[in-house]
Scaffold this active site. Structure first.
Site, PDB file in Angstrom:
ATOM      1  CB  CYS A  33      -0.837   0.026   1.157  1.00  0.00           C
ATOM      2  SG  CYS A  33       0.199   0.002   2.722  1.00  0.00           S
ATOM      3  CB  CYS A  36       4.209  -0.276   2.376  1.00  0.00           C
ATOM      4  SG  CYS A  36       2.937  -1.568   2.886  1.00  0.00           S
ATOM      5  CG  ASP A 464      13.772  17.625 -61.048  1.00  0.00           C
ATOM      6  OD1 ASP A 464      13.769  17.909 -61.927  1.00  0.00           O
ATOM      7  OD2 ASP A 464      14.501  17.952 -59.926  1.00  0.00           O
ATOM      8  CG  ASP A 664      18.641  15.330 -57.498  1.00  0.00           C
ATOM      9  OD1 ASP A 664      17.890  16.196 -56.605  1.00  0.00           O
ATOM     10  OD2 ASP A 664      19.433  16.025 -58.323  1.00  0.00           O
ATOM     11  CG  ASP A 668      14.396  17.426 -56.125  1.00  0.00           C
ATOM     12  OD1 ASP A 668      15.134  17.046 -54.870  1.00  0.00           O
ATOM     13  OD2 ASP A 668      14.424  16.577 -57.101  1.00  0.00           O
TER      14      ASP A 668
END
Lengths: 778, 125
Positions: A33, A36, A464, A664, A668
Site C-alpha cells: 500500500c 508501505c 524531375d 534527386d 527539390d
C-alpha cells in the site's frame, strides 16, 4: 552496515556533501500500500549518505541518490530489510548508470524468445496430449454399452484430474495475465480465454463435486472438461503458429543486421595487417579487402580497384566498379580485385546502420488505415464480455427449461472464445513489417507506414528530369574529330589537360577517357581560363579545349566543318566544346546530361501500372519535348525554375491528382515535401532524405515502379487482413451466440470456436507473410 | 418467466453494467517524470496486465527515458508501440527496457501493446 537503531536515530542531519552523488534503483518487494511505500522511502532517506529517496509503489522500485563514499547498495538494501521489506537481489543491468541502448542485446533477446517459444510448445504438447485422452473419455458416456459399466462420478473425477494440469500448467498464463489485467482494470485476449474456460471449468467442477445438489436445483450435472481442455490446447496451438509466423515478419531487420561484417583487416603504419573487430574500427583506419570478402564499414577507396556486389544495400544485381576515390560501403561484397580503403564512417553512421534504423522506424510507425481497427480493439474485450453475458441471459430466458442452462453456458463460452481481437491488431502492422522489409531488399526504403499508404493512392508520377531520368551530370556524348585528326589520338591529349581542370564539363571528358582506358599523359604549363576552358602542353603539343570564345581569343578561326558539326550538336540541345591542336581546330565535342539506360523501360512500367507520368525540367521547350518524346512521356513542364518545382506539384494536385514526386533529393526538397509522396533517388551515401517518404537506394527509375507496386501489394494485403478480421468477428460472434439456432438449429461448439479463433490470427499473419514473395515487375 | 429467469436476467444485466463501468470507467494512474542526472526525465513503468502509471507527464524539449519493467510472461504485453515516435520494441519478461525519446511537441501521445489492448499515454507539456 547500519543497524536498525541507526535508521531510527532522530533528526539525522541532512546528508553531508561527500563527493558526487550516485543514483541507484532498488527493486523493493513486499509493499502492498501507499503507506508501505512511504515507510520504505523514509527508511532510505534516513540512511547515512542518502540525498534523496523516491519510492514508486506501482513499479515497486526505489530510486536513491546517495554519496558512494558514505554508503553502498548493500547498506541501502539493509536499511530496507530493517524496515521490514525486501530488496530483489537481481540487479538490473541498466539501473543507475547510463542505459545500454535499448536494454538487452539482440542476441539475448533472440535467446529469450527462443526459450519462451520452447516453453510455449511444451505447454501446447502437454495440453494436446491430455485433451487427446480427455475427449474420448468424455464420449464414453454417450456410448450405451459403456454407460452401465462405468460409474459416472468416478469418470468425472478422472476427467477433473486430467484437466487440472491443462489449466494449472498449460493455461496458467491466461489466468495470471487476466488477473493482472483485472487488477489494472484492463482486459485482453487472455481475459476472454480465462473467463470462457474458467466458466466451463467451474461449472464442471460443481457438477463433479455436488451433482446431487445441482439436480435438486433442476440442473443437469453435465461436465465440460473436454471443452475446457480442448479450448486451451487449440489456443496454445494458435499461439505456437503465431509465434512462428511473427518471427518471420521481423526477419528483414535481422537479415540486414546479419549482413554486418564481424572483423576487418586493418593495415598498420608498418604495413602489417591485423584482424580487428568491426566495433574497434575508427575513421581514418586503412582496411585491406581481398576478393570474396565483405567490406567491413563505409570508406573511400585508396588503393587498387575492384567490382563490388552492392545488391544487399541497393538491390542492384550487377557488380559496381570501384576505383580510386570511390566510396565503398560496409556489408557489400568484394568480387574480383584486392583493394584498400580509408574508413570514413563507423557504427551508426554507416549506410547499413541507417538502413536498419529507417526500416525499424518504419515498422514502428502507424498507418492511418489502422485507426478504426485500433479504436475497435481498444473496447473489444469488454464489449465481447457484455455480449457473452447477454447471450447467457437470452438463452436462459428463451430456452426450454430442461436445456436452458447448458445452452446458455455453451453460448456464453463460445462467444468469449471465438472473439479474436488479435486478428484485428495484427492485420496492419504485420503487413507493414513484411512490406517495408521486402522494400529494403530491393533498395526501396520506406520512411513510415503513412508514406506506404499514400503511395498506394498515387495516380500521377512527376519526374524531375535532371538526376532521375538523366544522370544529373554532363557526359561526353560526341567526340567529332575534324578532317585530318583521329579520336583515338586526340583523347589522351584532351584528357591530360582536363585532368588538371576542376570544371564539371572537364570531369565529363576525363570520365569518358577513363572509360576508354586511354594512356595517362603528363600536361605542363596548364592554364585555366575562367568561363572559357583550359590550355596546356602535352607531349610537346599545345592543346586548347573550351568554348568558341577560348579559340577566338587565341586567334584560332573555326573551319566550316567545325561549324557544321557544332550546329548539329546544338540542334540536339547539347553543350559544345572545341579542341585545338597547335593552333588548329582539331575536334568538336558534344556534352549532355545523358539519359539513364533504364529510364525508358521504367517509365513504360509506370504507365503500364495505370499511372500518368509527367516530366518537369529547367530545359527549353524544344529540349524538353525531345526528351519527353524519347521517353514516351505525353505531358511535361519546361523551363521550370528550381524554386517553381513545388508549385508544379501543387498545380497537379489542384487537378485532383495524388502526386508522387521523384527527385534527386538535393535541390527539390520543397517539391518532395509538397507532394503526396516524395521519392528521393539516393546517391548511395545519404539514406534518409528528410523530405522524402521513400528513398531509392539505386539511381534507377525502376525503383519508383517497384516502390509503387510494393505499396499497392502491401495495402491490398492490409485490406484483405482487415476485412477478414472484421468479418470474422462480426459473423463469428453472432453464430457463436446461437443466432442461427432458431433458423437452422445450428449451435457452435465452444471447441470449434476455439479452433476458429486459433486459425484467425494465424490466417492474418500468413496472408501478411505472402508479401515476402513480392517481386518487382521487370 | 419464472423466478430463476428473473434473477438470472437481473444479475446478467447487472454484470454487463459492471463490466462497462469496471473497464471503461477505470481511473488513470498519472506518473510525473522524475528529473534525473543530466536533465533526463526518467519514468519507471511497470508492465503487468497494463501500464502503471498509464499516463505519464513529461516536459517538452527535454530528453525522456521511459523504463518499462515487464513483470509478466504473457505474450499480450511483449511488444510496445509508440507510433508517434516510430517505436516498436520487444519488452523481454522480467527485465527493464529503456526507451529514449525527445518530445518536441506538446500533446498526448498514445502507447499501446502490440495489439492495442493495453494502453497508456505520454502527455507532453
Amino acid at each position: 552496515m547500519p543497524s536498525a537503531p541507526d535508521l531510527l536515530a532522530p533528526a539525522l542531519a541532512p546528508p553531508p556533501a561527500a563527493g558526487p552523488l550516485h543514483t541507484e534503483t532498488l527493486a523493493i518487494e513486499g509493499m502492498t500500500c501507499a503507506s508501505c511505500a512511504n515507510f520504505v522511502e523514509k527508511a532510505l532517506a534516513r540512511a547515512p549518505g542518502v540525498a534523496s529517496a523516491h519510492v514508486n509503489l506501482a513499479t515497486e522500485k526505489a530510486t536513491v541518490a546517495f554519496a558512494p563514499a558514505l554508503t553502498s547498495r548493500a547498506q541501502l538494501a539493509a536499511a530496507v530489510e530493517a524496515a521490514g521489506y525486501h530488496v530483489a537481489t537481481a540487479a538490473e543491468p541498466a539501473a543507475g548508470g547510463p542505459p545500454a541502448a535499448g536494454g538487452p542485446s539482440d542476441d539475448e533477446l533472440a535467446a529469450r524468445k527462443a526459450l519462451a517459444y520452447q516453453a510455449l510448445r511444451r505447454r501446447f504438447w502437454v495440453a494436446a496430449a491430455l485433451a487427446a485422452v480427455i475427449m474420448p473419455l468424455s464420449m464414453l458416456m454417450l456410448w450405451p454399452a459403456a454407460m452401465h459399466r462405468v460409474s459416472e462420478p468416478a469418470l468425472n473425477y478422472a476427467l477433473l484430474l486430467l484437466t487440472l494440469p491443462v489449466l494449472g500448467y498449460c493455461g496458467r498464463e491466461f489466468y495470471v495475465s487476466a488477473w493482472n489485467g483485472l487488477r489494472h482494470r484492463t482486459a485482453s485476449m487472455d481475459t476472454l480465454i480465462a473467463v470462457g474456460t474458467g466458466a466451463a471449468f467451474l461449472f464442471s467442477l460443481a457438477a463433479t463435486l455436488g451433482p446431487q445438489w445441482l439436480r435438486a436445483q433442476g440442473v443437469a450435472p453435465a461436465v465440460y472438461f473436454d471443452t475446457t481442455a480442448t479450448i486451451i490446447a487449440l489456443i496454445l496451438l494458435g499461439k505456437v503458429l503465431e509465434a512462428r509466423a511473427k518471427v518471420q515478419t521481423s526477419a528483414a531487420i535481422k537479415a540486414l543486421l546479419g549482413l554486418q561484417a564481424k572483423t576487418a583487416r586493418v593495415v598498420g603504419p608498418d604495413g602489417r595487417e591485423t584482424d580487428v573487430p568491426v566495433a574497434d574500427l575508427r575513421p581514418g583506419d586503412v582496411v585491406a579487402v581481398r576478393p570474396g570478402e565483405k567490406v567491413a564499414t563505409d570508406g573511400q577507396l585508396t588503393e587498387g580497384h575492384s567490382s563490388l556486389d552492392e545488391s544487399m544495400l541497393t538491390g542492384e544485381s550487377l557488380p559496381v566498379e570501384k576505383r580510386l576515390g570511390d566510396n565503398v560501403f560496409g556489408a557489400t561484397i568484394n568480387k574480383t580485385g584486392a583493394f584498400r580503403f580509408r574508413v570514413t564512417k563507423v557504427g551508426t553512421d554507416t549506410v547499413l546502420a541507417q538502413i536498419v534504423q529507417l526500416v525499424s522506424d518504419a515498422q514502428g510507425s502507424r498507418a492511418p488505415i489502422q485507426r478504426l481497427a485500433d479504436k475497435v480493439s481498444g473496447v473489444f474485450v469488454p464489449v465481447v464480455m457484455m455480449l457473452a453475458l447477454l447471450t447467457f441471459v437470452l438463452w436462459f430466458d428463451l430456452g426450454a427449461p430442461a436445456t436452458r442452462l447448458p445452452l446458455a453456458l455453451t453460448g456464453f463460452v463460445a462467444v468469449l472464445i471465438i472473439a479474436c481481437p488479435c486478428a484485428l491488431g495484427l492485420a496492419t502492422p504485420t503487413a507493414i513489417m513484411v512490406g517495408t522489409g521486402r522494400g529494403a531488399a530491393y533498395g526501396v526504403l520506406i520512411r513510415n507506414a503513412e508514406a506506404l499508404e499514400k503511395a498506394y493512392k498515387v495516380d500521377t508520377v512527376l519526374l524531375d528530369k535532371t538526376g532521375t531520368i538523366t544522370q544529373g551530370q554532363p557526359a561526353l556524348t560526341d567526340l567529332l574529330p575534324l578532317p585530318g585528326h583521329a579520336a583515338a589520338d586526340l583523347l589522351p591529349l584532351l584528357a591530360a589537360v582536363e585532368r588538371r581542370s576542376e570544371h564539371p564539363l572537364a570531369a565529363a571528358v576525363v570520365r569518358y577517357a577513363d572509360e576508354a582506358q586511354v594512356s595517362n599523359l603528363a600536361a605542363t604549363g596548364f592554364r585555366a581560363v575562367e568561363g572559357q576552358g583550359a590550355a596546356a602542353t602535352v607531349g610537346g603539343r599545345a592543346v586548347l579545349i573550351g568554348n568558341e570564345r577560348l579559340l577566338r581569343e587565341a586567334g584560332i578561326a573555326l573551319t566550316p566543318a567545325a561549324q557544321e558539326a557544332a550546329a548539329g550538336l546544338l540542334a540536339q540541345a547539347k553543350t559544345v566544346l572545341y579542341a585545338a591542336l597547335d593552333g588548329q581546330p582539331a575536334a568538336v565535342l558534344g556534352l549532355a546530361d545523358a539519359v539513364r539506360p533504364t529510364s525508358a523501360a521504367a517509365i513504360r512500367a509506370l504507365q503500364a501500372q495505370g499511372l500518368e507520368v509527367v516530366m518537369m525540367t529547367g530545359d527549353n521547350p524544344q529540349t524538353a519535348a525531345a526528351v519527353a518524346q524519347q521517353m514516351g512521356i505525353m505531358r511535361y513542364f519546361a523551363e521550370v525554375l528550381p524554386a517553381g518545382k513545388a508549385a508544379k506539384v501543387q498545380e497537379l494536385q489542384a487537378e485532383g491528382r495524388t502526386v508522387a514526386m521523384v527527385g534527386d533529393g538535393i535541390n527539390d526538397a520543397p517539391a518532395l515535401a509538397r507532394a503526396d509522396v516524395g521519392l528521393a533517388m539516393g546517391t548511395g551515401t545519404d539514406v534518409a532524405v528528410e523530405a522524402a517518404g521513400i528513398t531509392l537506394m539505386r539511381p534507377d527509375l525502376q525503383g519508383v515502379a517497384t516502390a509503387l507496386a510494393l505499396s499497392r501489394h502491401t495495402m491490398r494485403t492490409i485490406r484483405q487482413n482487415l476485412f477478414f478480421a472484421f468479418v470474422y468477428n462480426v459473423v463469428g460472434i453472432p453464430v457463436a451466440a446461437g443466432l442461427l439456432y432458431p433458423l437452422t438449429g445450428w449451435l457452435l461448439s465452444p471447441m470449434l470456436a476455439a479452433a476458429a479463433m486459433a486459425l484467425s490470427s494465424v490466417s492474418v499473419l500468413t496472408n501478411s507473410l505472402r508479401l515476402r514473395g513480392f517481386k518487382p515487375e521487370a | 418467466m419464472d423466478a430463476t429467469q428473473v434473477l438470472v436476467t437481473v444479475i446478467g444485466l447487472g454484470l454487463m453494467a459492471f463490466v462497462a463501468w469496471f473497464f471503461f470507467g477505470a481511473p488513470h494512474r498519472v506518473g510525473v517524470a522524475a528529473p534525473a542526472v543530466g536533465g533526463v526525465q526518467q519514468v519507471d513503468i511497470q508492465v503487468k496486465g497494463g501500464y502503471s502509471p498509464d499516463v505519464i507527464e513529461v516536459q517538452r524539449g527535454q530528453p525522456v527515458q521511459l523504463r518499462f519493467y515487464r513483470d509478466e510472461t504473457t505474450s499480450c504485453s511483449e511488444e510496445l508501440l509508440m507510433p508517434d515516435f516510430n517505436v516498436r520494441r520487444d519488452l523481454p519478461a522480467h527485465q527493464t527496457t529503456t526507451v529514449d525519446l525527445l518530445p518536441q511537441q506538446a500533446g498526448r501521445f498514445e502507447f499501446t501493446c502490440g495489439m492495442h489492448m493495453l494502453r497508456g499515454s505520454l502527455v507532453v507539456k
